[in-house]
Design a protein around this motif. Structure first.
Motif, PDB file in Angstrom:
ATOM      1  N   ARG A   1       0.822  -1.211   0.000  1.00  0.00           N
ATOM      2  CA  ARG A   1       0.000   0.000   0.000  1.00  0.00           C
ATOM      3  C   ARG A   1       0.854   1.258   0.000  1.00  0.00           C
ATOM      4  O   ARG A   1       0.390   2.328  -0.409  1.00  0.00           O
ATOM      5  N   ASP A   2       2.085   1.152   0.464  1.00  0.00           N
ATOM      6  CA  ASP A   2       2.971   2.309   0.518  1.00  0.00           C
ATOM      7  C   ASP A   2       3.952   2.348  -0.648  1.00  0.00           C
ATOM      8  O   ASP A   2       4.936   3.094  -0.610  1.00  0.00           O
ATOM      9  N   ASP A   3       3.697   1.541  -1.683  1.00  0.00           N
ATOM     10  CA  ASP A   3       4.533   1.612  -2.885  1.00  0.00           C
ATOM     11  C   ASP A   3       4.518   3.034  -3.450  1.00  0.00           C
ATOM     12  O   ASP A   3       3.509   3.740  -3.376  1.00  0.00           O
ATOM     13  N   ALA A   4       5.631   3.423  -4.030  1.00  0.00           N
ATOM     14  CA  ALA A   4       5.705   4.707  -4.721  1.00  0.00           C
ATOM     15  C   ALA A   4       6.444   4.501  -6.037  1.00  0.00           C
ATOM     16  O   ALA A   4       7.091   3.469  -6.247  1.00  0.00           O
ATOM     17  N   PHE A   5       6.331   5.462  -6.926  1.00  0.00           N
ATOM     18  CA  PHE A   5       7.039   5.367  -8.202  1.00  0.00           C
ATOM     19  C   PHE A   5       7.238   6.759  -8.775  1.00  0.00           C
ATOM     20  O   PHE A   5       6.585   7.728  -8.378  1.00  0.00           O
ATOM     21  N   ILE A   6       8.173   6.836  -9.694  1.00  0.00           N
ATOM     22  CA  ILE A   6       8.466   8.076 -10.414  1.00  0.00           C
ATOM     23  C   ILE A   6       8.452   7.756 -11.903  1.00  0.00           C
ATOM     24  O   ILE A   6       8.971   6.720 -12.328  1.00  0.00           O
ATOM     25  N   ILE A   7       7.857   8.627 -12.686  1.00  0.00           N
ATOM     26  CA  ILE A   7       7.918   8.534 -14.143  1.00  0.00           C
ATOM     27  C   ILE A   7       8.754   9.715 -14.617  1.00  0.00           C
ATOM     28  O   ILE A   7       8.492  10.861 -14.233  1.00  0.00           O
ATOM     29  N   GLY A   8       9.773   9.435 -15.398  1.00  0.00           N
ATOM     30  CA  GLY A   8      10.647  10.524 -15.814  1.00  0.00           C
ATOM     31  C   GLY A   8      11.287  10.279 -17.164  1.00  0.00           C
ATOM     32  O   GLY A   8      11.153   9.201 -17.754  1.00  0.00           O
ATOM     33  N   ARG A   9      11.988  11.293 -17.642  1.00  0.00           N
ATOM     34  CA  ARG A   9      12.714  11.200 -18.903  1.00  0.00           C
ATOM     35  C   ARG A   9      14.203  11.361 -18.613  1.00  0.00           C
ATOM     36  O   ARG A   9      14.604  12.271 -17.884  1.00  0.00           O
ATOM     37  N   VAL A  10      15.008  10.457 -19.156  1.00  0.00           N
ATOM     38  CA  VAL A  10      16.447  10.474 -18.905  1.00  0.00           C
ATOM     39  C   VAL A  10      17.072  11.695 -19.574  1.00  0.00           C
ATOM     40  O   VAL A  10      16.896  11.925 -20.777  1.00  0.00           O
ATOM     41  N   THR A  11      17.799  12.482 -18.774  1.00  0.00           N
ATOM     42  CA  THR A  11      18.498  13.651 -19.323  1.00  0.00           C
ATOM     43  C   THR A  11      20.012  13.499 -19.264  1.00  0.00           C
ATOM     44  O   THR A  11      20.731  14.215 -19.961  1.00  0.00           O
ATOM     45  N   HIS A  12      20.474  12.569 -18.431  1.00  0.00           N
ATOM     46  CA  HIS A  12      21.922  12.389 -18.289  1.00  0.00           C
ATOM     47  C   HIS A  12      22.179  11.024 -17.664  1.00  0.00           C
ATOM     48  O   HIS A  12      21.393  10.546 -16.841  1.00  0.00           O
ATOM     49  N   ILE A  13      23.269  10.382 -18.069  1.00  0.00           N
ATOM     50  CA  ILE A  13      23.671   9.100 -17.494  1.00  0.00           C
ATOM     51  C   ILE A  13      25.009   9.299 -16.796  1.00  0.00           C
ATOM     52  O   ILE A  13      25.993   9.714 -17.422  1.00  0.00           O
ATOM     53  N   LEU A  14      25.043   9.034 -15.497  1.00  0.00           N
ATOM     54  CA  LEU A  14      26.258   9.242 -14.722  1.00  0.00           C
ATOM     55  C   LEU A  14      27.275   8.140 -15.009  1.00  0.00           C
ATOM     56  O   LEU A  14      26.929   7.074 -15.534  1.00  0.00           O
ATOM     57  N   ASP A  15      28.517   8.391 -14.638  1.00  0.00           N
ATOM     58  CA  ASP A  15      29.583   7.419 -14.881  1.00  0.00           C
ATOM     59  C   ASP A  15      29.319   6.087 -14.184  1.00  0.00           C
ATOM     60  O   ASP A  15      29.727   5.028 -14.671  1.00  0.00           O
ATOM     61  N   ASN A  16      28.636   6.117 -13.031  1.00  0.00           N
ATOM     62  CA  ASN A  16      28.367   4.875 -12.299  1.00  0.00           C
ATOM     63  C   ASN A  16      27.108   4.164 -12.788  1.00  0.00           C
ATOM     64  O   ASN A  16      26.711   3.136 -12.240  1.00  0.00           O
ATOM     65  N   GLY A  17      26.457   4.731 -13.823  1.00  0.00           N
ATOM     66  CA  GLY A  17      25.277   4.095 -14.389  1.00  0.00           C
ATOM     67  C   GLY A  17      23.962   4.616 -13.859  1.00  0.00           C
ATOM     68  O   GLY A  17      22.899   4.253 -14.377  1.00  0.00           O
ATOM     69  N   ASP A  18      23.986   5.448 -12.805  1.00  0.00           N
ATOM     70  CA  ASP A  18      22.746   6.043 -12.313  1.00  0.00           C
ATOM     71  C   ASP A  18      22.199   7.020 -13.351  1.00  0.00           C
ATOM     72  O   ASP A  18      22.932   7.498 -14.225  1.00  0.00           O
ATOM     73  N   TYR A  19      20.902   7.321 -13.224  1.00  0.00           N
ATOM     74  CA  TYR A  19      20.240   8.151 -14.228  1.00  0.00           C
ATOM     75  C   TYR A  19      19.749   9.470 -13.631  1.00  0.00           C
ATOM     76  O   TYR A  19      19.174   9.488 -12.536  1.00  0.00           O
ATOM     77  N   GLN A  20      19.977  10.541 -14.365  1.00  0.00           N
ATOM     78  CA  GLN A  20      19.399  11.834 -14.007  1.00  0.00           C
ATOM     79  C   GLN A  20      18.119  11.999 -14.810  1.00  0.00           C
ATOM     80  O   GLN A  20      18.102  11.803 -16.029  1.00  0.00           O
ATOM     81  N   LEU A  21      17.036  12.353 -14.110  1.00  0.00           N
ATOM     82  CA  LEU A  21      15.722  12.398 -14.744  1.00  0.00           C
ATOM     83  C   LEU A  21      15.074  13.766 -14.640  1.00  0.00           C
ATOM     84  O   LEU A  21      15.196  14.455 -13.618  1.00  0.00           O
ATOM     85  N   GLN A  22      14.363  14.110 -15.690  1.00  0.00           N
ATOM     86  CA  GLN A  22      13.377  15.179 -15.620  1.00  0.00           C
ATOM     87  C   GLN A  22      12.076  14.500 -15.208  1.00  0.00           C
ATOM     88  O   GLN A  22      11.548  13.658 -15.937  1.00  0.00           O
ATOM     89  N   VAL A  23      11.570  14.825 -14.034  1.00  0.00           N
ATOM     90  CA  VAL A  23      10.405  14.124 -13.497  1.00  0.00           C
ATOM     91  C   VAL A  23       9.140  14.578 -14.214  1.00  0.00           C
ATOM     92  O   VAL A  23       8.859  15.773 -14.331  1.00  0.00           O
ATOM     93  N   MET A  24       8.374  13.594 -14.676  1.00  0.00           N
ATOM     94  CA  MET A  24       7.107  13.859 -15.350  1.00  0.00           C
ATOM     95  C   MET A  24       5.925  13.614 -14.419  1.00  0.00           C
ATOM     96  O   MET A  24       4.902  14.283 -14.498  1.00  0.00           O
ATOM     97  N   ASP A  25       6.056  12.633 -13.548  1.00  0.00           N
ATOM     98  CA  ASP A  25       4.983  12.303 -12.615  1.00  0.00           C
ATOM     99  C   ASP A  25       5.548  11.473 -11.476  1.00  0.00           C
ATOM    100  O   ASP A  25       6.618  10.862 -11.609  1.00  0.00           O
ATOM    101  N   TYR A  26       4.827  11.419 -10.367  1.00  0.00           N
ATOM    102  CA  TYR A  26       5.290  10.662  -9.210  1.00  0.00           C
ATOM    103  C   TYR A  26       4.149  10.531  -8.213  1.00  0.00           C
ATOM    104  O   TYR A  26       3.130  11.224  -8.314  1.00  0.00           O
TER     105      TYR A  26
END
Length: 304
Positions: free
Chosen positions: A66-91
């Protein structure tokens, strides 16, 4: 506590978290998505899986569902460690993202260069001039993530219908939810679903037909308590939680198994106890005495 809200775009993903209204996706649609991207559904996203411009789904699962959460976003940058920078569209609003996301200031000069001084409310991802870095292992293809979290919610709906004594709930439906649960990170619900099936069989003919008369349930309830006692004998943590007054909420919510198994045990024992105050004149007296004594050992003493 601030109530979670789901905006219009996200409303199609999860049902209102305070209700038990079913929100189902056809098995055909779900299977098509699973077949096309099975590795993404069951495994973390790999470095390089997504490109700048891709729309992605970021899942934040909870042990309660019941406490699940999520983010919908568009990738704007990929960091060297593989993490993603997002422009958030919804959450999902109302969730605290402070320990999950790293804010990044964009289109502005940040005194500290990391965006933290601009992120005034960690429950909001709508602040201007901010994008957010999220862990790569939490990122899924948009459609795959969408169906994954819908099915987590559908699994919770089936369990909730049992808890609320839905009049028509075939054991086969519970069994299907139990078998599918591991696909959505919910293998900890297996024992709770097994108890739910046994409970339906104890109170309804064939598990979904006519309700048994109270006196007819007594032998079945003794069988249910066999299962309860076995679980408590084999799992010391569950036993400690079951008998604790009050219960340690942190320990209770520390795993999917704890959350749902304790809930199932509570229901089985309480429903068995309530049968003692129905008309059991046609039941075998020894069976009733045995049921009464076993319930007393579980903390449910007969009323005086």
């Amino acid at each position: 506590m601030q109530k979670k809200k789901v905006s219009r775009l996200a409303a199609g993903l999860l049902i209102a978290q305070a209700s038990f209204l079913p929100f189902s996706v056809s098995n055909v649609a779900a299977n098509q998505v699973a077949q096309k991207s099975a590795s993404a559904t069951h495994a973390p996203a790999r470095v390089g899986q997504f490109n700048v411009g891709d729309q992605v789904f970021v899942g934040l699962p909870s042990n309660t569902i019941r406490d699940d959460a999520f983010i919908i976003g568009r990738v704007t940058h990929i960091l060297d460690n593989g993490d993603y920078q997002l422009q958030v569209m919804d959450y999902v609003e109302g969730h605290d993202y402070g320990a999950f996301c790293t804010p990044v200031a964009v289109s502005t000069t940040s005194e500290y260069g990391d965006g933290w001084e601009l992120w005034q409310d960690t429950r909001s991802l709508r602040q201007a001039n901010l994008e957010f870095v999220v862990p790569r292992d939490s990122v899924m293809p948009y459609r795959t993530g969408q169906y994954h979290y819908i099915e987590r919610n559908n699994t919770w709906v089936v369990y909730g219908r049992w808890i609320s004594d839905a009049p028509i709930l075939a054991p086969e439906r519970i069994e299907r939810a139990r078998n599918d649960a591991p696909n959505y990170g919910l293998e900890g619900m297996t024992d709770a679903f097994n108890l739910a099936i046994a409970h339906r069989m104890a109170f309804y003919e064939n598990g979904w037909g006519r309700p048994y008369w109270p006196y007819e349930t007594v032998p079945f309830l003794n069988g249910l308590l066999d299962e309860v006692e076995q679980i408590l004998a084999e799992d010391e943590q569950i036993k400690a939680l079951f008998f604790a007054k009050p219960r340690d909420r942190e320990v209770l919510n520390s795993s999917v198994r704890n959350v749902f198994l304790i809930s199932a045990l509570d229901k089985l024992v309480k429903d068995s106890y309530n049968q003692l105050y129905e008309d059991l004149s046609k039941a075998d007296a020894q069976d009733v005495d045995r049921l009464t004594a076993r319930l007393a050992k579980l903390g449910y003493e007969p009323r005086r």
